[in-house]
Design an enzyme around this catalytic site. Structure first.
Site, PDB file in Angstrom:
ATOM      1  N   GLY A 104       0.775  -1.237   0.000  1.00 25.04           N
ATOM      2  CA  GLY A 104       0.000   0.000   0.000  1.00 25.04           C
ATOM      3  C   GLY A 104       0.802   1.281   0.000  1.00 25.04           C
ATOM      4  N   THR A 105       2.042   1.252  -0.525  1.00 24.23           N
ATOM      5  CA  THR A 105       2.827   2.507  -0.539  1.00 24.23           C
ATOM      6  C   THR A 105       2.259   3.485  -1.562  1.00 24.23           C
ATOM      7  OG1 THR A 105       4.440   1.594  -2.101  1.00 24.23           O
ATOM      8  CG2 THR A 105       4.945   1.386   0.255  1.00 24.23           C
ATOM      9  N   ASN A 106       1.673   2.991  -2.643  1.00 22.31           N
ATOM     10  CA  ASN A 106       0.996   3.902  -3.582  1.00 22.31           C
ATOM     11  C   ASN A 106      -0.216   4.536  -2.902  1.00 22.31           C
ATOM     12  OD1 ASN A 106       2.165   3.909  -6.436  1.00 22.31           O
ATOM     13  ND2 ASN A 106       2.199   1.751  -5.895  1.00 22.31           N
ATOM     14  N   MET A 126      -4.012  -6.806  -6.951  1.00 24.82           N
ATOM     15  CA  MET A 126      -3.446  -7.904  -7.741  1.00 24.82           C
ATOM     16  C   MET A 126      -4.502  -8.894  -8.245  1.00 24.82           C
ATOM     17  SD  MET A 126      -0.467  -6.955  -8.022  1.00 24.82           S
ATOM     18  CE  MET A 126       0.450  -8.321  -8.696  1.00 24.82           C
ATOM     19  N   ILE A 141      -7.675  -9.643 -11.199  1.00 22.00           N
ATOM     20  CA  ILE A 141      -8.230  -9.218 -12.490  1.00 22.00           C
ATOM     21  C   ILE A 141      -9.751  -9.153 -12.339  1.00 22.00           C
ATOM     22  CG2 ILE A 141      -8.407  -9.780 -14.958  1.00 22.00           C
ATOM     23  CD1 ILE A 141      -5.547  -9.312 -14.027  1.00 22.00           C
ATOM     24  N   VAL A 142     -10.346  -8.021 -12.619  1.00 23.59           N
ATOM     25  CA  VAL A 142     -11.814  -7.915 -12.539  1.00 23.59           C
ATOM     26  C   VAL A 142     -12.416  -8.271 -13.901  1.00 23.59           C
ATOM     27  CG1 VAL A 142     -11.851  -6.232 -10.653  1.00 23.59           C
ATOM     28  CG2 VAL A 142     -11.695  -5.429 -13.038  1.00 23.59           C
ATOM     29  N   HIS A 201       0.823   0.514 -13.253  1.00 23.90           N
ATOM     30  CA  HIS A 201       1.522  -0.725 -13.637  1.00 23.90           C
ATOM     31  C   HIS A 201       3.019  -0.423 -13.700  1.00 23.90           C
ATOM     32  CE1 HIS A 201       1.975  -4.644 -15.595  1.00 23.90           C
ATOM     33  NE2 HIS A 201       2.869  -4.053 -16.367  1.00 23.90           N
ATOM     34  N   ALA A 223     -11.457  -4.054 -20.401  1.00 28.21           N
ATOM     35  CA  ALA A 223     -11.642  -5.497 -20.163  1.00 28.21           C
ATOM     36  C   ALA A 223     -10.342  -6.273 -20.389  1.00 28.21           C
ATOM     37  CB  ALA A 223     -12.749  -6.029 -21.051  1.00 28.21           C
TER      38      ALA A 223
HETATM   39  C1  GRF Z   1       3.189  -1.432  -7.408  1.00 25.29           C
HETATM   40  O1  GRF Z   1       4.426  -1.270  -8.072  1.00 25.29           O
HETATM   41  C2  GRF Z   1       2.125  -1.801  -8.398  1.00 25.29           C
HETATM   42  O2  GRF Z   1       2.276  -1.177  -9.660  1.00 25.29           O
HETATM   43  C3  GRF Z   1       2.362  -3.280  -8.539  1.00 25.29           C
HETATM   44  O3  GRF Z   1       2.662  -3.738  -7.231  1.00 25.29           O
HETATM   45  C4  GRF Z   1       3.199  -2.637  -6.488  1.00 25.29           C
HETATM   46  C5  GRF Z   1       2.303  -2.437  -5.289  1.00 25.29           C
HETATM   47  O4  GRF Z   1       2.958  -1.649  -4.378  1.00 25.29           O
HETATM   48  N1  GRF Z   1       1.204  -3.954  -9.067  1.00 25.29           N
HETATM   49  P1  GRF Z   1       2.158  -1.031  -3.108  1.00 25.29           P
HETATM   50  O5  GRF Z   1       1.187  -2.101  -2.621  1.00 25.29           O
HETATM   51  O6  GRF Z   1       1.439   0.191  -3.591  1.00 25.29           O
HETATM   52  O7  GRF Z   1       3.252  -0.721  -2.118  1.00 25.29           O
END
Ligand code: GRF
Length: 193
Positions: free
Chosen positions: A11-13, A88, A90-91, A107, A140
């Site tokens: 969850g750093t993003n 992570m 796919i919907v 991504h 999709a």
């Molecule tokens: C991010 O680089 C995202 O693009 C990829 O996994 C990482 C998730 O990082 N799918 P975080 O959970 O936001 O730290």
């Protein structure tokens, strides 16, 4: 702009978006943070006082019913936009259709290069000297939607996958916040290109 963020991991993003909202740097309200499993990302949301929800595949008889349950949980928060930030799963096409033009994903490669769940590992294995991050609209087809923003990240000699991914994530956090801020005043994402 009211958003729901979906996470699956550290969850750093998400943290970057939480910080930007708290500091008033982007005109965004995080209605809730959802996940497919218990994870640090949900903890970060709780720490920030943001509502969380969990929709686990294992709690549903099949993937289609998981998609419907997730769709309901997201729709109940009435978001203008859904942000997949390290989500992570796919919907399915019905989920994408329900929120057409309103789902953003980040991504860790310069799409269309290296789509899929191992983008960083694949870029390293291919021997590219420059990789990066892509923020795109979700359609999709996986990792194939209209590109909203990209940033290049150099590959250093001897990089491990983790070292390269951390360098990518530093750029990713900044690009995601900037892109959300830039599109906060627009309706559907495709107006934002
Ligand atoms: C991010 O680089 C995202 O693009 C990829 O996994 C990482 C998730 O990082 N799918 P975080 O959970 O936001 O730290």
């Amino acid at each position: 702009m009211r958003i729901v963020v979906m996470v699956s991991g550290s969850g750093t993003n998400l943290q970057a978006v939480l910080d930007a909202v708290r500091e008033g740097r982007i005109d965004v309200e995080i209605a809730a943070v959802g996940a497919d499993k218990p994870c640090t990302g949900l903890e970060r949301a709780r720490q920030a006082g943001v509502e969380t929800f969990l929709v686990r595949p294992g709690d549903h008889p099949d993937r289609t019913r998981w998609n419907r349950a997730l769709q309901e949980a997201v729709a109940a928060r009435q978001p203008d936009r859904i942000v997949f930030a390290g989500f992570m799963r796919i919907v399915d096409a019905e989920f994408v259709e329900a929120f057409a033009g309103r789902i953003v994903n980040t991504h860790p490669s310069l799409l269309p290069s290296f789509p899929g769940a191992h983008a960083v590992r694949d870029a390293l294995a291919h021997g590219v000297k420059v990789t990066g991050v892509t923020v795109h609209e979700v359609v999709a087809d996986v990792d194939a939607g209209p590109i909203l923003a990209q940033a290049a990240v150099p590959v250093e000699d001897g990089d491990t996958e983790d070292e390269l991914h951390e360098r990518i994530k530093a750029a990713e956090r900044e690009l995601l916040v900037r892109t959300l801020g830039a599109t906060a005043r627009r309706g559907a994402l495709h107006d934002a290109r």
